[in-house]
Design an enzyme around this catalytic site. Structure first.
Site, PDB file in Angstrom:
ATOM      1  CG  ASN A  67      -0.438  -0.224   2.512  1.00  0.00           C
ATOM      2  OD1 ASN A  67       0.549  -0.921   2.667  1.00  0.00           O
ATOM      3  ND2 ASN A  67      -1.058   0.363   3.525  1.00  0.00           N
ATOM      4  CD  GLU A  91      -1.449   4.706   4.461  1.00  0.00           C
ATOM      5  OE1 GLU A  91      -1.000   5.583   5.242  1.00  0.00           O
ATOM      6  OE2 GLU A  91      -2.113   3.725   4.842  1.00  0.00           O
ATOM      7  CD  GLU A 117      -5.350  -5.830  -1.407  1.00  0.00           C
ATOM      8  OE1 GLU A 117      -4.829  -4.695  -1.321  1.00  0.00           O
ATOM      9  OE2 GLU A 117      -6.064  -6.301  -0.521  1.00  0.00           O
ATOM     10  CB  CYS A 155      -8.695  -4.486  -4.094  1.00  0.00           C
ATOM     11  SG  CYS A 155      -7.550  -3.142  -3.735  1.00  0.00           S
TER      12      CYS A 155
END
Ligand code: THU
Length: 156
Positions: A61, A63, A74, A115
């Site tokens: 991930n 951010e 994902e 996702c």
């Protein structure tokens, strides 16, 4: 009146019950959590996609201070996998996560709605199921396809 029921079959397994290929994929997802950029949530997610050409593509991930501009692990993995190897089919995805203390989540996490939608596109493209491995510290949830994660999905 009629009623239908939507069922999501989930096999709950331990790491040492996995095939060699699945172990490899789970290891890659676990390792990928270390690459997360998650200064806001402090929640690190790693994803690993197994492709038909033998490659494993990882994502984590990423951010952003403008929260919606960030991206889940994902989709980072999926989008990179398909842009790098457009002819390869997705065979499986493993998803692992760590909390802010660096501990692996006890209960496996499950991909968000966006996702799931993105993954379903690659399942459609592969014309075959994509196996989903949701990785917890002890138990791993194994789903045979993305379809079962997104029932009644939009289709054209
Ligand atoms: N996140 C993922 O990367 N994948 C998921 O399946 C759920 C959530 C990320 C988004 C955000 O960076 C952090 O986890 C907390 O929501």
């Amino acid at each position: 009146m009629k009623q239908i029921e939507v069922v999501t079959p989930i096999l709950i397994v331990k790491y040492d019950e996995l095939s060699v290929d699945d172990c490899r994929l789970v290891n890659a997802a676990r390792k990928a959590t270390a690459n997360a950029y998650a200064p806001y949530s402090k929640f690190s997610v790693g994803a690993a996609v197994a492709l038909s050409n033998g490659e494993i593509i990882i994502g984590s991930n990423q951010e952003n201070v403008a929260y919606p501009s960030g991206m889940c692990a994902e989709r980072v993995a999926c989008f990179y996998a398909h842009s790098r190897f457009p002819d390869a089919k997705f065979q499986a995805i493993a998803i692992a996560a760590q909390d802010g203390n660096g501990n692996e989540v006890k209960q496996p996490i499950s991909p968000c709605g966006s996702c799931r939608q993105a993954l379903l596109e690659y399942e459609k493209l592969a014309e075959d199921d994509i196996k989903v491995l949701l990785v917890g510290a002890v138990e791993i949830y194994m789903l045979q396809s993305v379809k079962s994660l997104l029932p009644l999905a939009f289709a054209l």
